[in-house]
Design a protein around this motif. Structure first.
Motif, PDB file in Angstrom:
ATOM      1  N   SER A   8      22.492 -20.181 -45.607  1.00  0.00           N
ATOM      2  CA  SER A   8      22.592 -18.937 -46.749  1.00  0.00           C
ATOM      3  C   SER A   8      21.999 -18.043 -45.985  1.00  0.00           C
ATOM      4  N   GLY A   9      22.881 -15.871 -46.816  1.00  0.00           N
ATOM      5  CA  GLY A   9      21.922 -15.362 -46.513  1.00  0.00           C
ATOM      6  C   GLY A   9      22.423 -14.476 -46.882  1.00  0.00           C
ATOM      7  N   MET A  10      20.781 -13.779 -47.507  1.00  0.00           N
ATOM      8  CA  MET A  10      21.583 -11.854 -48.496  1.00  0.00           C
ATOM      9  C   MET A  10      21.517 -10.865 -47.599  1.00  0.00           C
ATOM     10  N   ARG A  11      22.268  -9.891 -47.688  1.00  0.00           N
ATOM     11  CA  ARG A  11      21.690  -8.894 -47.022  1.00  0.00           C
ATOM     12  C   ARG A  11      21.254  -7.863 -47.967  1.00  0.00           C
ATOM     13  N   PHE A  42      18.074 -16.674 -45.029  1.00  0.00           N
ATOM     14  CA  PHE A  42      17.753 -15.524 -44.319  1.00  0.00           C
ATOM     15  C   PHE A  42      18.568 -14.421 -44.791  1.00  0.00           C
ATOM     16  N   ALA A  44      19.919 -11.030 -43.896  1.00  0.00           N
ATOM     17  CA  ALA A  44      21.163 -10.576 -43.181  1.00  0.00           C
ATOM     18  C   ALA A  44      20.894  -9.103 -42.723  1.00  0.00           C
ATOM     19  N   HIS A  47      23.957  -7.655 -41.041  1.00  0.00           N
ATOM     20  CA  HIS A  47      25.306  -7.396 -41.348  1.00  0.00           C
ATOM     21  C   HIS A  47      24.650  -6.220 -42.734  1.00  0.00           C
ATOM     22  N   TYR A 133      31.879  -8.475 -39.201  1.00  0.00           N
ATOM     23  CA  TYR A 133      31.203  -8.178 -39.977  1.00  0.00           C
ATOM     24  C   TYR A 133      31.659 -10.470 -39.803  1.00  0.00           C
ATOM     25  N   GLN A 137      28.919 -13.795 -39.158  1.00  0.00           N
ATOM     26  CA  GLN A 137      28.315 -14.488 -40.406  1.00  0.00           C
ATOM     27  C   GLN A 137      28.652 -15.593 -39.627  1.00  0.00           C
ATOM     28  N   ASP A 140      25.788 -16.608 -37.583  1.00  0.00           N
ATOM     29  CA  ASP A 140      25.067 -17.473 -38.637  1.00  0.00           C
ATOM     30  C   ASP A 140      25.134 -18.529 -38.710  1.00  0.00           C
ATOM     31  N   ILE A 141      25.861 -18.836 -39.568  1.00  0.00           N
ATOM     32  CA  ILE A 141      26.051 -20.042 -40.377  1.00  0.00           C
ATOM     33  C   ILE A 141      26.486 -21.524 -39.103  1.00  0.00           C
ATOM     34  N   VAL A 149      27.258 -24.127 -46.446  1.00  0.00           N
ATOM     35  CA  VAL A 149      26.763 -22.617 -47.620  1.00  0.00           C
ATOM     36  C   VAL A 149      27.680 -22.272 -48.936  1.00  0.00           C
ATOM     37  N   VAL A 151      27.536 -20.165 -51.290  1.00  0.00           N
ATOM     38  CA  VAL A 151      27.619 -18.672 -51.804  1.00  0.00           C
ATOM     39  C   VAL A 151      28.711 -18.662 -52.806  1.00  0.00           C
ATOM     40  N   GLN A 155      32.777 -14.876 -51.357  1.00  0.00           N
ATOM     41  CA  GLN A 155      32.431 -15.354 -49.829  1.00  0.00           C
ATOM     42  C   GLN A 155      33.398 -16.297 -49.058  1.00  0.00           C
ATOM     43  N   HIS A 158      35.299 -15.181 -45.660  1.00  0.00           N
ATOM     44  CA  HIS A 158      33.983 -15.407 -44.936  1.00  0.00           C
ATOM     45  C   HIS A 158      34.135 -16.919 -44.372  1.00  0.00           C
TER      46      HIS A 158
HETATM   47  N1  TRP Z   1      27.966 -11.548 -46.036  1.00  0.00           N
HETATM   48  C1  TRP Z   1      26.995 -12.269 -47.458  1.00  0.00           C
HETATM   49  C2  TRP Z   1      27.429 -10.873 -48.384  1.00  0.00           C
HETATM   50  O1  TRP Z   1      27.746 -10.673 -48.405  1.00  0.00           O
HETATM   51  C3  TRP Z   1      25.686 -12.724 -46.865  1.00  0.00           C
HETATM   52  C4  TRP Z   1      25.508 -13.170 -45.891  1.00  0.00           C
HETATM   53  C5  TRP Z   1      25.843 -13.135 -43.656  1.00  0.00           C
HETATM   54  C6  TRP Z   1      25.628 -14.698 -45.148  1.00  0.00           C
HETATM   55  N2  TRP Z   1      26.137 -13.746 -43.241  1.00  0.00           N
HETATM   56  C7  TRP Z   1      25.859 -14.854 -43.792  1.00  0.00           C
HETATM   57  C8  TRP Z   1      25.861 -15.664 -46.626  1.00  0.00           C
HETATM   58  C9  TRP Z   1      26.215 -16.199 -43.746  1.00  0.00           C
HETATM   59  C10 TRP Z   1      26.177 -17.248 -45.688  1.00  0.00           C
HETATM   60  C11 TRP Z   1      26.419 -17.765 -45.002  1.00  0.00           C
HETATM   61  O2  TRP Z   1      26.345 -11.793 -50.042  1.00  0.00           O
END
Ligand code: TRP
Ligand code: SF4
Length: 329
Positions: A8-11, A42, A44, A47, A133, A137, A140-141, A149, A151, A155, A158
Motif C-alpha cells: 500500500s502507499g500514501m501520497r 511506500f 507515492a 502520485h 493516476y 497505481q 505500483d500494486i 492492498v 485501503v 480507493q 482504483h
Molecule cells: N491513491 C492512493 C491514495 O490516495 C495512494 C496510492 C498510490 C496507493 N499507489 C497505491 C495505495 C498503491 C495503494 C496501493 O491513498
C-alpha cells in the motif's frame, strides 16, 4: 512457504492525523504485526505530483515527515519494506506499458476522477497524468505481485481497475500477475474538532504530533452534542464526537460511566474533554517518543529509506524481466 505480499502507499501530503492513525496506518501496523505477510509500504510521491504539479517544493520533505509518522505509529523497517515510489524507476516503465493496454473509457468512468474534477476546481486537473493516476497505481500494486492492498473504501475503484488491468495484461501477453484483493480498512468515523470529516484541508485535525498544551486546547475546542448548551442539560453521547474518541482511548468501564453520566447531566463537557485529552496524551506517549528519536536521528531515516528502496528495486527488476519477456520487447 513465502508469505503473502501486502502493498500500500500514501501520497506525501503532510503530517498524519488521528483519522489516519485509526484508519489506514493502524491497519498497516496490524498487518505487519500479524507476522502473516510480507509488507511493502511506500511514499507515492509521483502520485502527489498529479495534483501538485505546480508546487512540488514540499513533496520531498513531506515524504520524509510521513515516514517519520509511520515509524512513530509502529511501522518497523525490519519487518516491513518502506520505500519511495520515485526511487524505483521500474514503476514508470510498467506504468507506460500498462497505459498501452488500458482503455480510455475505464479511466474516464473512474468515480474518483470525476469527483476530483468537480471538487478541486482551483486546480486544472484535466491532464494526461491525472487521468492516468489509476494506471500508475496499478503498476505500483502488480509490480510486487501483491496479494492484498489495504485501503479505505475511497480507493476501491482504483483497486478494481488494477484487477481489470492485471487481467487484461495476463490475457494479452502471459499470465504474469496475480489479481490483487482489496483489504478494506474499517475506518471509524472520526470527525475533526469542528465536527466535519477530519482532514488536513479543513484545518480541524488532531495530529499524531500534537501534545501538551496544543493537544489539550484542541480537545477542549471539540464540538460536542449541539443540543447540550449548559452543564445541567442532559447530553447525548451517541451524537458526540468526544464520546466517539473516548471509545478509542478510554477503558471500556469508564466509557460506560461517561455514557450514563452524560445522559443525566452528571458530567460536564469540560471535564469529559479533560479526561479525553489525558487519555490521548497517554496513548500517544510512545508514538511521540519514537517521533522525537527519529527527528533527532534523521540520517537513520534516510538510510532506512535507501535500504527499503534497494529491497523494492530488487523485486521490481525481477518483475520487469518477466514483463519485458511477456510483451516481447
Ligand atoms: N491513491 C492512493 C491514495 O490516495 C495512494 C496510492 C498510490 C496507493 N499507489 C497505491 C495505495 C498503491 C495503494 C496501493 O491513498
Ligand atoms: Fe459529549 Fe462528554 Fe459532553 Fe457528553 S459530557 S456531550 S459525551 S463531551
Amino acid at each position: 512457504m513465502a508469505r503473502k505480499r501486502i502493498l500500500s502507499g500514501m501520497r506525501p501530503t503532510g503530517r498524519l492525523h488521528l483519522g489516519n492513525l485509526h484508519g489506514a496506518l493502524g491497519n498497516w501496523v496490524e498487518l505487519q504485526e500479524s507476522g502473516n505477510y510480507d509488507c511493502f509500504y511506500f511514499v507515492a510521491d509521483w502520485h502527489a505530483i498529479t495534483s501538485e504539479y505546480s508546487s512540488t517544493e514540499c513533496i520531498k520533505d513531506n515524504g520524509v515527515s510521513m515516514v517519520i509518522d509511520w515509524l512513530a505509529a509502529g511501522l518497523d523497517p525490519v519487518k516491513s519494506t518502506l520505500f519511495v515510489q520515485s526511487a524505483v524507476k521500474e514503476h514508470a516503465e510498467l506504468f507506460l506499458l500498462l497505459s498501452m493496454i488500458t482503455p480510455l473509457a475505464w479511466l474516464q468512468r473512474n468515480p474518483t476522477y470525476k469527483e476530483m474534477q468537480v471538487e478541486l476546481t482551483s486546480k486544472d486537473l484535466s491532464t494526461f497524468g491525472f487521468l492516468g493516476y489509476p494506471v500508475l497505481q496499478a503498476a505500483d500494486i502488480i509490480m510486487y505481485k501483491a496479494y492484498g492492498v489495504p485501503v479505505g473504501v475511497d480507493q476501491l475503484p482504483h483497486v478494481e481497475l488494477t484487477r481489470e488491468i492485471a487481467r487484461r495484461f495476463n490475457f494479452l501477453y502471459k499470465d504474469v500477475f496475480p489479481v490483487p484483493e482489496a483489504l478494506l480498512t474499517r475506518v471509524p468515523k472520526l470527525l475533526g474538532i469542528d465536527g466535519r470529516k477530519m482532514s488536513k484541508s479543513y484545518d480541524n485535525s488532531i495530529y499524531l504530533s500534537d501534545r501538551g498544551k496544543e493537544l489539550h486546547q484542541k480537545v477542549a475546542s471539540m464540538f460536542t452534542d449541539p443540543q447540550r448548551m449548559r452543564k445541567k442539560d442532559p447530553g447525548n453521547p451517541d451524537i458526540c464526537n468526544v464520546f466517539t474518541f473516548h471509545g478509542l482511548y478510554t477503558p471500556r468501564e469508564t466509557v460506560a460511566e461517561i455514557n450514563k453520566a452524560c445522559r443525566v447531566a452528571g458530567i460536564g463537557c469540560i471535564d469529559c474533554k479533560k479526561m479525553l485529552a489525558a487519555r490521548i496524551e497517554e496513548a500517544l506517549a510512545p508514538v511521540h517518543e519514537r517521533m522525537d528519536y527519529y527527528l533527532s536521528h534523521l540520517q537513520e531515516i534516510y538510510d532506512m529509506i535507501t535500504d527499503g528502496n534497494v529491497r523494492a528495486t530488487k523485486i521490481a527488476r525481477e518483475t520487469m524481466e518477466e514483463v519485458r519477456e511477456a510483451v516481447k520487447i
